[in-house]
Scaffold this active site. Structure first.
Site, PDB file in Angstrom:
ATOM      1  N   ARG A 113       0.837  -1.194   0.000  1.00 40.35           N
ATOM      2  CA  ARG A 113       0.000   0.000   0.000  1.00 40.35           C
ATOM      3  C   ARG A 113       0.876   1.249   0.000  1.00 40.35           C
ATOM      4  NH1 ARG A 113      -4.487  -1.293   4.695  1.00 40.35           N
ATOM      5  NH2 ARG A 113      -5.433  -3.136   3.743  1.00 40.35           N
ATOM      6  N   ASP A 139       1.417   5.154   0.150  1.00 44.16           N
ATOM      7  CA  ASP A 139       0.653   6.212   0.800  1.00 44.16           C
ATOM      8  C   ASP A 139       0.289   7.306  -0.186  1.00 44.16           C
ATOM      9  OD1 ASP A 139       0.846   4.973   3.293  1.00 44.16           O
ATOM     10  OD2 ASP A 139       2.714   6.005   3.789  1.00 44.16           O
ATOM     11  N   TYR A 177      12.697   0.195  -2.769  1.00 39.00           N
ATOM     12  CA  TYR A 177      12.195   1.573  -2.825  1.00 39.00           C
ATOM     13  C   TYR A 177      13.359   2.518  -3.062  1.00 39.00           C
ATOM     14  CZ  TYR A 177       7.586   0.368  -0.846  1.00 39.00           C
ATOM     15  OH  TYR A 177       6.340  -0.143  -0.630  1.00 39.00           O
ATOM     16  N   ARG A 198      10.147   6.267   4.832  1.00 43.71           N
ATOM     17  CA  ARG A 198      10.122   7.718   5.041  1.00 43.71           C
ATOM     18  C   ARG A 198      10.672   8.089   6.415  1.00 43.71           C
ATOM     19  NH1 ARG A 198       4.094   9.128   3.899  1.00 43.71           N
ATOM     20  NH2 ARG A 198       4.798  11.217   4.560  1.00 43.71           N
TER      21      ARG A 198
END
Length: 275
Positions: A50, A52, A110, A227
């Site tokens: 998922r 964001d 990522y 993050r």
């Protein structure tokens, strides 16, 4: 029933993340609507993870089943015609029914992109171009690249990443499991207990022209984990904390021990690996 695997790329700027939400634009919801317009079938594509609100994907994976056969080239072409320009389907293939975009994933990669905009000996305050702003963190802190690299090296291996997750790191996992329990008529109490331990195989920064790019590969990621890692590494690179405190932050298993959450705009899902 034909079972499909898609690889998608999307600009997450205008979406409230991947997961479908009532009355809000999401990638999952937009894809489901496109599939319905093409086939007349109502399905909820399952993503590898998922992303964001505001997070982008270069290679998100999604799976779903249809009742009516359709050639993959036709489905591929029709989806890209039905979807907005902010979402593109890169590939479509038929896969075994037991293949699941999330459950079958082995590793994910990522990238996080920073455009240093603060004053430094190398340049005056840089202005972030408007067309680049949705895809980077225009960071105004002078950053020490060597300290970024040093901080990132401390998370390699297997650790409990509670300190780098959202305040409730298992909330999204519990929600997913409850949904699966409902669909499978399985008591939620019998499902696997969520855990905050992850294994990181690659964690490094590199410079690409004006950008600082962080690349991380792991067997899974907690909510906001990348993050929060980037936000903490930036604290170290800005000389606000020592880069060598990362192991202590990991050991604390407390979100308040780590740094702030980096903006969503700089984060990209790059690759999902399967067997």
């Amino acid at each position: 029933m034909p079972h499909w695997k898609l690889i998608l790329t999307y600009d997450g700027t205008t979406y409230n993340g991947w997961q479908v939400q009532p009355n809000l634009p999401t990638v999952q919801g937009t894809l489901a609507d496109a599939i319905h317009r093409i086939t007349g079938e109502t399905v909820l594509p399952q993503g590898s993870g998922r992303t964001d609100a505001g997070v982008h994907a270069l290679a998100q994976v999604a799976t779903f089943s249809l009742t009516v056969p359709i050639p993959p080239t036709n489905l591929h072409r029709a989806l890209n015609r039905a979807l907005p320009a902010s979402i593109r389907v890169l590939s479509v293939e038929s896969v075994p029914e037991d293949f699941h975009a999330r459950h079958s994933a082995l590793r994910k990669t990522y990238e996080y992109r920073i455009l240093p905009c603060g004053h430094s000996p190398d340049h005056e305050d840089r202005i972030c171009p408007p067309f680049l702003a949705p895809y980077v963190w225009p960071c105004r802190f002078p950053l020490d690249f060597d300290l970024l690299q040093q901080a990132a090296s401390h998370i390699l291996g297997t650790h409990d990443f509670t300190s780098f997750a959202a305040n409730d790191p298992d909330q999204s996992t519990r929600e997913e499991q409850r949904a699966e329990a409902d669909s499978l008529s399985t008591p939620y109490s019998l499902l696997t207990t969520p855990c905050s331990t992850r294994t990181i195989h690659h964690s490094t920064w590199h410079q690409q022209e004006d950008l600082l790019i962080y690349r991380i590969t792991g067997n899974g990621f907690l909510h906001h984990m990348v993050r929060n890692l980037v936000g903490t590494f930036v604290e170290a690179a800005a000389h606000r904390i020592s880069a060598d405190t990362i192991p202590t932050i990991l050991a604390a298993r407390n979100r308040s021990a780590a740094g702030p959450t980096a903006p969503a705009s700089g984060l990209f899902l790059v690759e999902v690996e399967y067997k």
